[in-house]
Design a protein around this motif. Structure first.
Motif, PDB file in Angstrom:
ATOM      1  N   PRO A 111       0.886  -1.063   0.138  1.00  7.67           N
ATOM      2  CA  PRO A 111      -0.037   0.212  -0.111  1.00  7.67           C
ATOM      3  C   PRO A 111       0.700   1.248   0.073  1.00  7.67           C
ATOM      4  N   GLY A 112       2.119   1.166   0.275  1.00  6.08           N
ATOM      5  CA  GLY A 112       3.068   2.551   0.320  1.00  6.08           C
ATOM      6  C   GLY A 112       2.960   3.145   1.619  1.00  6.08           C
ATOM      7  N   PHE A 113       3.638   4.271   1.640  1.00  6.46           N
ATOM      8  CA  PHE A 113       3.777   4.945   3.011  1.00  6.46           C
ATOM      9  C   PHE A 113       2.691   5.885   3.237  1.00  6.46           C
ATOM     10  N   PRO A 114       2.151   6.369   4.176  1.00  6.35           N
ATOM     11  CA  PRO A 114       1.167   7.570   4.600  1.00  6.35           C
ATOM     12  C   PRO A 114       2.031   8.777   3.807  1.00  6.35           C
ATOM     13  N   ALA A 115       1.244   9.719   3.508  1.00  6.82           N
ATOM     14  CA  ALA A 115       1.782  11.120   2.769  1.00  6.82           C
ATOM     15  C   ALA A 115       3.128  11.333   3.600  1.00  6.82           C
ATOM     16  N   ARG A 116       2.752  11.431   4.899  1.00  4.89           N
ATOM     17  CA  ARG A 116       3.787  12.045   5.970  1.00  4.89           C
ATOM     18  C   ARG A 116       5.121  11.291   6.200  1.00  4.89           C
ATOM     19  N   SER A 117       5.288   9.907   5.552  1.00  2.00           N
ATOM     20  CA  SER A 117       6.310   9.397   5.915  1.00  2.00           C
ATOM     21  C   SER A 117       7.439   9.548   5.453  1.00  2.00           C
ATOM     22  N   THR A 118       7.989  10.418   4.335  1.00  2.00           N
ATOM     23  CA  THR A 118       9.015  10.886   3.789  1.00  2.00           C
ATOM     24  C   THR A 118      10.131  10.999   4.836  1.00  2.00           C
ATOM     25  N   LEU A 119      11.184  10.242   5.308  1.00  2.00           N
ATOM     26  CA  LEU A 119      12.292  10.388   6.036  1.00  2.00           C
ATOM     27  C   LEU A 119      13.205  11.348   5.681  1.00  2.00           C
ATOM     28  N   ARG A 120      13.915  11.955   6.707  1.00  2.00           N
ATOM     29  CA  ARG A 120      14.938  12.880   6.171  1.00  2.00           C
ATOM     30  C   ARG A 120      16.464  12.576   6.099  1.00  2.00           C
ATOM     31  N   ASP A 121      17.209  13.171   5.211  1.00  2.00           N
ATOM     32  CA  ASP A 121      18.590  12.682   5.001  1.00  2.00           C
ATOM     33  C   ASP A 121      19.364  13.147   6.301  1.00  2.00           C
ATOM     34  N   SER A 122      20.690  13.067   6.196  1.00  2.00           N
ATOM     35  CA  SER A 122      21.505  13.487   7.260  1.00  2.00           C
ATOM     36  C   SER A 122      21.621  14.831   7.426  1.00  2.00           C
ATOM     37  N   ALA A 123      21.421  15.663   6.474  1.00  2.00           N
ATOM     38  CA  ALA A 123      21.554  17.046   6.461  1.00  2.00           C
ATOM     39  C   ALA A 123      20.323  17.723   7.215  1.00  2.00           C
ATOM     40  N   GLU A 124      19.478  17.089   6.917  1.00  2.00           N
ATOM     41  CA  GLU A 124      18.126  17.454   7.590  1.00  2.00           C
ATOM     42  C   GLU A 124      18.169  17.120   9.159  1.00  2.00           C
ATOM     43  N   ARG A 125      18.662  16.097   9.574  1.00  2.00           N
ATOM     44  CA  ARG A 125      18.736  15.622  10.816  1.00  2.00           C
ATOM     45  C   ARG A 125      19.509  16.489  11.585  1.00  2.00           C
TER      46      ARG A 125
END
Length: 187
Positions: A111-125
């Motif tokens: 079914p895929g990920f919910p719309a809010r589930s994009t994770l961040r790369d190390s720069a964003e962390r």
């Protein structure tokens, strides 16, 4: 020199250690530092476990006539050729070792990920750490969600996306370190 490979695996628990061993063997042969290999293999295990758990319905599906048929009338090698509304019993793992980086992708037809589930790369962390924004982690008692956080911590860049139509793709990469005796040492 570059190496890439792709595995199409059944969504069964036994496929997870198979993918992990395949990656570890490739990295060992290429001469990647064992600590980097371990981190990537652990992240791969978590991504594969997610594909097995959440990538669609388990077991063989029934074709339009109600008979149990693993592949129906379609080409069994085309794992993404699905009947409308049917979830795949397979997923794909692709790994690229290219120069100084390894990139791994795990794709399923769930079914895929919910719309809010994009994770961040190390720069964003890093930005969050600089602004002292607390990272929301699942509670210790949660049954789901810790694997995604683990992937995020082990890789340099992580991206979760939905495939057009149906399915999820987890991709992550990490800068490689090489052993002194590496066969494919970066020049």
């Amino acid at each position: 020199m570059s190496i890439w490979w792709s595995l199409h695996l059944r969504r069964e628990a036994a496929s997870v250690p198979l993918a992990r061993r395949f990656l570890l063997g490739t990295m060992e042969t290429a001469g990647v530092d064992p600590d980097i290999s371990f981190d990537l293999s652990l992240a791969l295990s978590e991504a594969c476990a997610n594909a097995v758990e959440h990538g669609g319905d388990h077991g063989d599906r029934e074709d339009r006539e109600g008979r149990s048929d693993r592949f129906g009338t379609r080409d069994p090698w085309d794992v993404w050729d699905e009947l409308p509304g049917a979830a795949s019993a397979q997923y794909r793992v692709t790994a690229y070792l290219d120069g100084e980086k390894c990139r791994i992708e795990v794709a399923d037809s769930g079914p895929g990920f919910p719309a809010r589930s994009t994770l961040r790369d190390s720069a964003e962390r890093y930005e969050d750490q600089q602004h002292h924004e607390p990272r929301q982690y699942p509670p210790l008692s949660a049954e789901d969600g810790r694997g995604l956080c683990l992937i995020e911590q082990l890789a340099d860049h992580v991206h979760f996306a939905n495939r057009p139509g149906r399915g999820a793709v987890v991709s992550f990469d990490k800068v490689l370190k090489w052993r002194k005796d590496a066969l494919l040492m970066v020049s």
